[in-house]
Design a protein around this motif. Structure first.
Motif, PDB file in Angstrom:
ATOM      1  N   MET A   1     -59.536 -25.093 -31.545  1.00  0.00           N
ATOM      2  CA  MET A   1     -59.253 -24.439 -30.286  1.00  0.00           C
ATOM      3  C   MET A   1     -60.192 -23.239 -30.123  1.00  0.00           C
ATOM      4  O   MET A   1     -60.471 -22.524 -31.080  1.00  0.00           O
ATOM      5  CB  MET A   1     -57.791 -23.988 -30.269  1.00  0.00           C
ATOM      6  N   ALA A   2     -60.654 -23.042 -28.912  1.00  0.00           N
ATOM      7  CA  ALA A   2     -61.549 -21.927 -28.615  1.00  0.00           C
ATOM      8  C   ALA A   2     -60.769 -20.615 -28.628  1.00  0.00           C
ATOM      9  O   ALA A   2     -59.647 -20.552 -28.119  1.00  0.00           O
ATOM     10  CB  ALA A   2     -62.207 -22.130 -27.258  1.00  0.00           C
ATOM     11  N   PRO A   3     -61.352 -19.550 -29.204  1.00  0.00           N
ATOM     12  CA  PRO A   3     -60.642 -18.264 -29.226  1.00  0.00           C
ATOM     13  C   PRO A   3     -60.622 -17.602 -27.848  1.00  0.00           C
ATOM     14  O   PRO A   3     -61.561 -17.741 -27.062  1.00  0.00           O
ATOM     15  CB  PRO A   3     -61.451 -17.431 -30.226  1.00  0.00           C
ATOM     16  N   LEU A   4     -59.543 -16.893 -27.575  1.00  0.00           N
ATOM     17  CA  LEU A   4     -59.438 -16.145 -26.325  1.00  0.00           C
ATOM     18  C   LEU A   4     -60.443 -15.003 -26.304  1.00  0.00           C
ATOM     19  O   LEU A   4     -60.714 -14.386 -27.337  1.00  0.00           O
ATOM     20  CB  LEU A   4     -58.037 -15.559 -26.174  1.00  0.00           C
ATOM     21  N   LEU A   5     -60.968 -14.718 -25.118  1.00  0.00           N
ATOM     22  CA  LEU A   5     -61.841 -13.555 -24.939  1.00  0.00           C
ATOM     23  C   LEU A   5     -60.974 -12.336 -24.658  1.00  0.00           C
ATOM     24  O   LEU A   5     -59.951 -12.433 -23.969  1.00  0.00           O
ATOM     25  CB  LEU A   5     -62.798 -13.787 -23.775  1.00  0.00           C
ATOM     26  N   ASP A   6     -61.409 -11.191 -25.173  1.00  0.00           N
ATOM     27  CA  ASP A   6     -60.675  -9.964 -24.859  1.00  0.00           C
ATOM     28  C   ASP A   6     -61.119  -9.443 -23.492  1.00  0.00           C
ATOM     29  O   ASP A   6     -62.056  -9.967 -22.874  1.00  0.00           O
ATOM     30  CB  ASP A   6     -60.839  -8.917 -25.965  1.00  0.00           C
ATOM     31  N   ASP A   7     -60.430  -8.408 -23.002  1.00  0.00           N
ATOM     32  CA  ASP A   7     -60.704  -7.879 -21.662  1.00  0.00           C
ATOM     33  C   ASP A   7     -62.157  -7.449 -21.497  1.00  0.00           C
ATOM     34  O   ASP A   7     -62.776  -7.709 -20.458  1.00  0.00           O
ATOM     35  CB  ASP A   7     -59.778  -6.712 -21.347  1.00  0.00           C
ATOM     36  N   ALA A   8     -62.713  -6.805 -22.501  1.00  0.00           N
ATOM     37  CA  ALA A   8     -64.097  -6.325 -22.412  1.00  0.00           C
ATOM     38  C   ALA A   8     -65.067  -7.508 -22.300  1.00  0.00           C
ATOM     39  O   ALA A   8     -66.020  -7.464 -21.506  1.00  0.00           O
ATOM     40  CB  ALA A   8     -64.440  -5.470 -23.629  1.00  0.00           C
ATOM     41  N   ALA A   9     -64.837  -8.554 -23.065  1.00  0.00           N
ATOM     42  CA  ALA A   9     -65.715  -9.732 -23.009  1.00  0.00           C
ATOM     43  C   ALA A   9     -65.612 -10.427 -21.656  1.00  0.00           C
ATOM     44  O   ALA A   9     -66.612 -10.901 -21.115  1.00  0.00           O
ATOM     45  CB  ALA A   9     -65.376 -10.691 -24.140  1.00  0.00           C
ATOM     46  N   ILE A  10     -64.414 -10.462 -21.103  1.00  0.00           N
ATOM     47  CA  ILE A  10     -64.236 -11.076 -19.785  1.00  0.00           C
ATOM     48  C   ILE A  10     -64.939 -10.248 -18.722  1.00  0.00           C
ATOM     49  O   ILE A  10     -65.643 -10.791 -17.861  1.00  0.00           O
ATOM     50  CB  ILE A  10     -62.735 -11.243 -19.463  1.00  0.00           C
ATOM     51  N   ASP A  11     -64.796  -8.933 -18.781  1.00  0.00           N
ATOM     52  CA  ASP A  11     -65.481  -8.056 -17.822  1.00  0.00           C
ATOM     53  C   ASP A  11     -66.991  -8.217 -17.916  1.00  0.00           C
ATOM     54  O   ASP A  11     -67.683  -8.280 -16.889  1.00  0.00           O
ATOM     55  CB  ASP A  11     -65.102  -6.592 -18.053  1.00  0.00           C
ATOM     56  N   THR A  12     -67.521  -8.300 -19.121  1.00  0.00           N
ATOM     57  CA  THR A  12     -68.960  -8.501 -19.314  1.00  0.00           C
ATOM     58  C   THR A  12     -69.388  -9.841 -18.734  1.00  0.00           C
ATOM     59  O   THR A  12     -70.415  -9.933 -18.059  1.00  0.00           O
ATOM     60  CB  THR A  12     -69.319  -8.418 -20.810  1.00  0.00           C
TER      61      THR A  12
END
Length: 96
Positions: A1-12
Motif C-alpha cells: 500500500m502506498a504511504p499517505l502524504l503529510d500536509d506539507a507534501a500535499i501542499d508542495t
C-alpha cells in the motif's frame, strides 16, 4: 500500500498542480471543455491511464464540465499515486 502524504507534501504537490485543490483527503479539479464530445474524449484518455496504473479517479460528467477526484481509498487519503494521476489528468485536460 502506498504511504499517505503529510500536509506539507500535499501542499508542495499542489504548488505544481495548477487548477487542483485539496478537499479533505482528496485532490480535486474541475475543467470545462469546449464540447461534450471533447469532454468525453478526455475521460476516455484518463480511463486508459487509470486502467494501466490500476488507480482510478472519481469522475463527475456534467455536459462539458468534468470534475476529477483523486484519493487512495485503501490508504485512507492522498498518496503519491494521486499526485501522479492528477498530473496525468491535467495533461489530458490541457490536450483538450
Amino acid at each position: 500500500m502506498a504511504p499517505l502524504l503529510d500536509d506539507a507534501a500535499i501542499d508542495t504537490a499542489l504548488d505544481d498542480l495548477p487548477g487542483w485543490e485539496r478537499d479533505g483527503d482528496t485532490l480535486v479539479r474541475t475543467a470545462k471543455l469546449s464540447s461534450f464530445p471533447a469532454a468525453i474524449a478526455v475521460v476516455d484518455r484518463v480511463a486508459e491511464i487509470a486502467e494501466d496504473r490500476d488507480h482510478h479517479p472519481d469522475i463527475d460528467i456534467r455536459w462539458r464540465t468534468l470534475t476529477f477526484r483523486c484519493s487512495t481509498h485503501s490508504a485512507g487519503g492522498i498518496t503519491e499515486k494521486d499526485v501522479a494521476l492528477a498530473r496525468s489528468i491535467s495533461e489530458q485536460i490541457d490536450a483538450g
